[in-house]
Design a protein around this motif. Structure first.
Motif, short mmCIF file in Angstrom:
data_model
loop_
_atom_site.label_atom_id
_atom_site.label_comp_id
_atom_site.label_asym_id
_atom_site.label_seq_id
_atom_site.Cartn_x
_atom_site.Cartn_y
_atom_site.Cartn_z
N ARG A 680 -8.25 -4.39 11.13
CA ARG A 680 -6.98 -4.25 11.89
C ARG A 680 -5.89 -3.81 10.85
O ARG A 680 -5.07 -2.76 11.34
CB ARG A 680 -6.86 -5.29 13.00
N LEU A 681 -5.68 -4.55 10.13
CA LEU A 681 -4.43 -4.39 9.35
C LEU A 681 -4.50 -3.34 8.46
O LEU A 681 -3.56 -2.65 8.08
CB LEU A 681 -4.18 -5.59 8.45
N LEU A 682 -5.77 -3.07 8.04
CA LEU A 682 -6.12 -1.88 7.03
C LEU A 682 -5.77 -0.53 7.78
O LEU A 682 -5.19 0.68 7.47
CB LEU A 682 -7.36 -1.80 6.61
N LYS A 683 -6.31 -0.56 9.06
CA LYS A 683 -5.94 0.64 10.06
C LYS A 683 -4.41 0.95 10.38
O LYS A 683 -3.71 1.91 10.61
CB LYS A 683 -6.72 0.38 11.38
N LEU A 684 -3.80 -0.28 10.56
CA LEU A 684 -2.26 -0.19 10.63
C LEU A 684 -1.61 0.35 9.59
O LEU A 684 -0.63 1.24 9.58
CB LEU A 684 -1.57 -1.69 10.87
N ASN A 685 -2.00 0.20 8.07
CA ASN A 685 -1.44 0.68 6.81
C ASN A 685 -1.86 2.14 6.83
O ASN A 685 -1.07 3.11 6.62
CB ASN A 685 -2.09 0.08 5.77
N LEU A 686 -3.17 2.58 7.38
CA LEU A 686 -3.26 3.92 7.28
C LEU A 686 -2.90 4.83 8.31
O LEU A 686 -2.41 6.02 8.25
CB LEU A 686 -5.06 4.29 7.58
N PHE A 687 -2.79 4.16 9.68
CA PHE A 687 -2.50 5.23 10.67
C PHE A 687 -1.06 5.16 11.45
O PHE A 687 -0.47 6.09 11.85
CB PHE A 687 -3.41 4.75 11.89
N ALA A 688 -0.64 3.68 11.16
CA ALA A 688 0.80 3.62 11.52
C ALA A 688 1.95 3.95 10.86
O ALA A 688 3.16 4.45 11.28
CB ALA A 688 1.03 2.00 11.89
N THR A 689 1.32 4.45 9.56
CA THR A 689 2.44 5.14 8.62
C THR A 689 2.08 6.46 8.28
O THR A 689 2.89 6.98 7.43
CB THR A 689 2.38 4.18 7.36
N ALA A 690 1.07 6.80 9.04
CA ALA A 690 0.70 8.62 8.75
C ALA A 690 2.03 9.34 8.90
O ALA A 690 1.90 10.23 8.27
CB ALA A 690 -0.49 8.81 9.63
N VAL A 691 3.03 9.09 9.83
CA VAL A 691 3.87 10.05 9.81
C VAL A 691 4.84 10.03 8.69
O VAL A 691 5.72 10.95 8.43
CB VAL A 691 4.84 9.68 11.11
N ASP A 692 4.68 9.19 7.76
CA ASP A 692 5.45 9.26 6.39
C ASP A 692 4.89 10.10 5.53
O ASP A 692 3.69 9.85 4.98
CB ASP A 692 5.63 7.70 5.84
N ARG A 693 5.49 11.14 5.32
CA ARG A 693 4.41 12.19 4.24
C ARG A 693 5.07 12.26 2.86
O ARG A 693 4.67 13.22 2.18
CB ARG A 693 4.86 13.72 4.91
N HIS A 694 5.83 11.31 2.38
CA HIS A 694 6.01 11.17 1.09
C HIS A 694 4.94 11.03 0.42
O HIS A 694 3.91 10.48 0.49
CB HIS A 694 6.98 9.89 0.93
N PRO A 695 5.02 11.79 -1.05
CA PRO A 695 3.90 11.70 -1.63
C PRO A 695 3.43 10.49 -2.32
O PRO A 695 2.36 10.28 -2.08
CB PRO A 695 4.31 12.83 -3.04
N ALA A 697 3.71 7.60 -0.37
CA ALA A 697 3.18 7.00 0.73
C ALA A 697 1.82 7.72 0.78
O ALA A 697 0.65 6.68 1.24
CB ALA A 697 4.01 7.45 2.13
N SER A 698 1.42 9.06 0.88
CA SER A 698 -0.06 9.43 0.79
C SER A 698 -0.79 8.78 -0.28
O SER A 698 -2.06 8.80 0.04
CB SER A 698 0.29 10.89 0.82
N GLY A 699 -0.05 8.73 -1.36
CA GLY A 699 -1.00 8.25 -2.37
C GLY A 699 -1.53 6.64 -2.47
O GLY A 699 -2.48 6.27 -2.53
N LEU A 700 -0.59 6.11 -1.69
CA LEU A 700 -0.80 4.57 -1.52
C LEU A 700 -2.09 4.57 -0.44
O LEU A 700 -2.86 3.51 -0.37
CB LEU A 700 0.50 3.84 -1.05
N ARG A 701 -1.91 5.25 0.58
CA ARG A 701 -2.91 5.35 1.68
C ARG A 701 -4.34 5.61 1.20
O ARG A 701 -5.34 5.08 1.31
CB ARG A 701 -2.37 6.25 2.80
N LEU A 702 -4.37 6.65 0.10
CA LEU A 702 -5.40 7.07 -0.47
C LEU A 702 -5.93 5.84 -1.38
O LEU A 702 -7.17 5.55 -1.31
CB LEU A 702 -5.35 8.25 -1.43
N LYS A 703 -5.11 5.14 -2.05
CA LYS A 703 -5.56 4.11 -2.83
C LYS A 703 -6.22 3.00 -2.03
O LYS A 703 -7.27 2.31 -2.27
CB LYS A 703 -4.73 3.39 -3.61
N LEU A 704 -5.80 2.83 -0.84
CA LEU A 704 -6.34 1.84 0.19
C LEU A 704 -7.77 1.98 0.79
O LEU A 704 -8.64 1.37 0.81
CB LEU A 704 -5.57 1.68 1.46
#
Length: 716
Positions: A680-695, A697-704
């Motif tokens: 649940r928390l992993l999905k929140l990290n990936l989807f709830a922050t998806a509107v943040d298009r900063h490079p 932020a995208s790199g951190l989601r990819l690392k997760l």
């Protein structure tokens, strides 16, 4: 309610189809099909079915009358066993009534009538009219339309036992029926059902006594006991409250309530700002005409009231202004339930101090959010069909949760079922019976609520041989410990789910319960000798410290001896829903609730870090809170679990602190499998922050994602 609606209509549709078939009645199965379907349709047909099915009740009645002679002839020609089998089936299908081994005999009421003298009351079936009647009064199950009433669904979905077939509905008044039922525990329930209220009889206060009511033929009277009514240039409420037209802000300033006046004007400003359409519509009534209270109470911490009638729906809304340490505006919709008025909270200017469970809007918006965050909307409550459920054995009435919304903390409405009774001297009393759901396992005690002649309620519980009283943080004196502790706890949990228990006289505080978070705090002396502190009963010797104190480093160091106030304040900026715990040895912890968090997109503030916390998910998850240690160096927070790290990572990412988030991501790994909570928390990290298009932020989601793939390459 929707599934019950579909089932009821499908069943009616099937029986309607069977009545139209040309069946050979010499076959006993065909005889049962036609007879039971005619009996069922004639008993349960509702007017609204005509538009949906295209079949009028008159058509079914004509079929029944055309074939009644064939049915009677077939029943008379059948042998005793066949006739019993058919009539037993008719009684079971049409009325859920079982004859057992008792035989059916001809009744002396005329040809085509058969009687079953079962112990407890005889059953009579009249084939001339296809009507089944029971002398005991147990005629049919609950009408399908009644089963779709929200109050019925809410009550019986949580009822611990099955509901047996109910009695024959009896018409008490226009649009009002009464039924009775008995559950398998032997409790007799009486159901009073108003299928319509807007065109029903109206009442008005009796001249000379506002507490008595009489029938009113004019449409200018109130439609339910307790709703506001107009008298000359004034509007009046039960209890002698009088209102006149006036400007709310000026009225508040006349009583030296400057904070509330500024809050009201801020809401008006949001109503006029064309930035968030839903929000603007929700606050629009603040710009309309309001009736303000005449001779408002002089108590500095009592509520003052204003009224507004909405033009389209003609429903009333009530604004209550709390004048204590925490100035809060609460809006109640005045509705009708069981021919009496009730209040339902629909808005609060500060969601943290709302007694109703309200969550701020986290949708897209043009302008920044209001601080403190408000929740809900200025909406009326239309008078719809209602259901009153009465425990006939103990002569008490079930109070639906919406009738107490905002009057009692929401946690009590979620964990208890309240019953109302009235003593011989006219005093009203409410009894709360616990549901004992798993999330509210601590709410195992009974509650008792009494009301005085002014309508002020007192909630008590019995602890051993002592009586504890529930205190209201909104109405506590500004200089009281309860008001101070409420301000400390407000970031962690809304006041809708916090219970302050005092001694019987309402003086000393004895316990603070947070049932949704499964936490308890007990007052005790400050180790430094500075008054009282709230000590945690779950975390040993830790006690609460006001998080607002960190913004004054000098005062913080003087009172605690800790020089890390500025460092701690930086971490608290990321966690708006956390509190500080300090041990008697001086170590610090940050306690945060595990609620869903969202950062609403704001057009005029694109890099905002404002968060909206929704704690509703806490009811369904196992980990309610996280406790993080504040390192001695003041440079980091130490988490003790993978779930805690993921949650801190989410909050740090929402705060746009990408460097700190990268340090946290390095420590995340799923080598021992991933639990439901971690997913649940992993999905929140990936989807709830998806509107943040900063490079970053995208790199951190990819690392997760890479951390998850490293554990399970085929994980969905």
């Amino acid at each position: 309610a929707a599934s019950q609606d579909v089932a009821a209509r499908c069943k009616m549709h099937a029986h309607l189809a069977l009545t139209c078939l040309l069946l050979d009645l010499s076959n006993q199965e065909n005889l049962l099909l036609l007879t039971s379907s005619c009996a069922f349709v004639l008993a349960w047909y509702e007017t609204s079915f005509a538009e949906e099915f295209g079949t009028e009740l008159q058509m079914v009645f004509e079929v029944a009358q055309r074939r009644r002679h064939e049915v009677i002839d077939a029943l008379e020609a059948a042998d005793g066993g066949t006739r019993k089998w058919v009539l037993d089936g008719v009684a079971r299908i049409a009325s859920n009534w079982h004859a057992g081994d008792v035989e059916w005999t001809e009744d002396d009421s005329g040809r085509g009538s058969w009687r079953c003298n079962k112990r407890g009351g005889a059953a009579i079936f009249n084939a001339q009219t296809f009507n089944l009647w029971l002398e005991s009064g147990l005629l049919r199950p609950i009408p399908p339309k009644l089963q779709r009433v929200p109050a019925f669904v809410r009550f019986f979905s949580r009822h611990s036992s099955k509901l047996a077939p109910t009695c024959r509905p009896v018409l008490l008044a226009q649009f009002n029926q009464i039924l009775s039922a008995q559950d398998d525990d032997g409790t007799t329930l009486e159901l009073q059902w108003w299928s319509k209220t807007q065109d029903s009889l109206r009442v008005q206060p009796k001249e000379g006594d506002d507490q008595l009511w009489e029938q009113c033929d004019s449409h200018s009277g109130a439609c339910a006991v307790g709703l506001p009514w107009t008298q000359g240039d004034e509007v009046r409420l039960v209890g002698g409250l009088r209102f006149r037209s006036g400007d709310v802000s000026s009225w508040l300033r006349e009583m030296n309530l400057e904070n509330l006046a500024q809050t009201w004007e801020k809401l008006q400003q949001f109503a006029m700002t064309p930035g968030h359409d839903d929000e603007q519509k929700a606050l629009l009534p603040t710009l309309g005409e309001w009736m303000v209270q005449i001779d408002a109470p002089a108590d500095s911490f009592a509520d003052v009231i204003a009224l507004h009638q909405q033009e389209e729906s003609q429903t009333w809304i009530e604004a209550r202004f709390a004048c204590g340490l925490h100035p809060v505006i609460r809006i109640f919709a005045l509705g009708e339930f069981g021919r009496h008025a009730y209040r339902e909270q629909v808005f609060c200017s500060d969601a943290a101090f709302s007694y109703a469970s309200l969550v701020p809007d986290a949708g897209k918006r043009e302008v920044p959010m209001c601080h403190p965050q408000f929740a809900g909307a200025f909406v009326g409550s239309p008078s719809l069909e209602s259901l009153v459920i009465k425990d006939h054995d103990s002569d008490r009435i079930w109070v639906p949760p919406q009738a107490l919304s905002g009057c009692l903390p929401a946690v009590l409405l979620e964990g208890y079922r309240f019953w109302m009774s009235c003593s011989r001297d006219g005093k009203v009393e409410f009894t709360g019976d616990p549901f004992k759901p798993s999330v509210y396992s601590t709410l195992a005690y009974k509650l008792r609520t009494t009301c005085d002649e002014r309508g002020v309620a007192t909630v008590t519980r019995l602890v051993g041989d002592k009586l504890w009283k529930l205190a209201s943080p909104l109405h506590a004196p500004p200089d009281s410990q309860i008001a101070r502790f409420a301000g400390i706890l407000a970031p962690l949990e809304a006041m809708s789910h916090v219970l302050f228990w005092t001694e019987e006289d309402g003086g000393a505080l004895v316990l603070v319960e947070l049932p949704r978070l499964q936490l308890r705090f007990q007052p005790g002396p400050d180790p430094a000798g500075d008054g009282l502190r709230l000590f945690s009963k779950e975390f040993g010797s830790f006690y609460l410290i006001d998080r607002r104190a960190v913004h004054g480093p000098t005062g913080w160091q003087t009172s605690t001896g800790d020089p890390r106030a500025s460092d701690l304040a930086k971490f608290l900026e990321r966690v708006p829903h956390a509190v500080i715990l300090r041990s008697t040895a001086g170590s610090l912890r940050i306690l945060v609730s595990n609620g869903d968090v969202k950062r609403p997109p704001i057009k005029l503030k694109p890099f905002s870090t404002e968060l909206v916390v929704n704690r509703t998910a806490l009811l369904a998850i196992g980990t309610k809170t996280f406790l993080w240690e504040f390192h001695e160096s003041g440079s980091l927070l130490l988490t003790s679990s993978l779930s805690g790290t993921l949650y801190l990572c989410l909050l740090t990412l929402f705060h746009r602190d990408y460097i700190a988030c990268a340090r946290l991501v390095k420590s995340i790994g799923f080598d021992e499998g991933i639990s439901t909570e971690e997913l649940r928390l992993l999905k929140l990290n990936l989807f709830a922050t998806a509107v943040d298009r900063h490079p970053n932020a995208s790199g951190l989601r990819l690392k997760l994602i890479l951390a998850l793939i490293q554990y399970d390459p085929k994980h969905p």
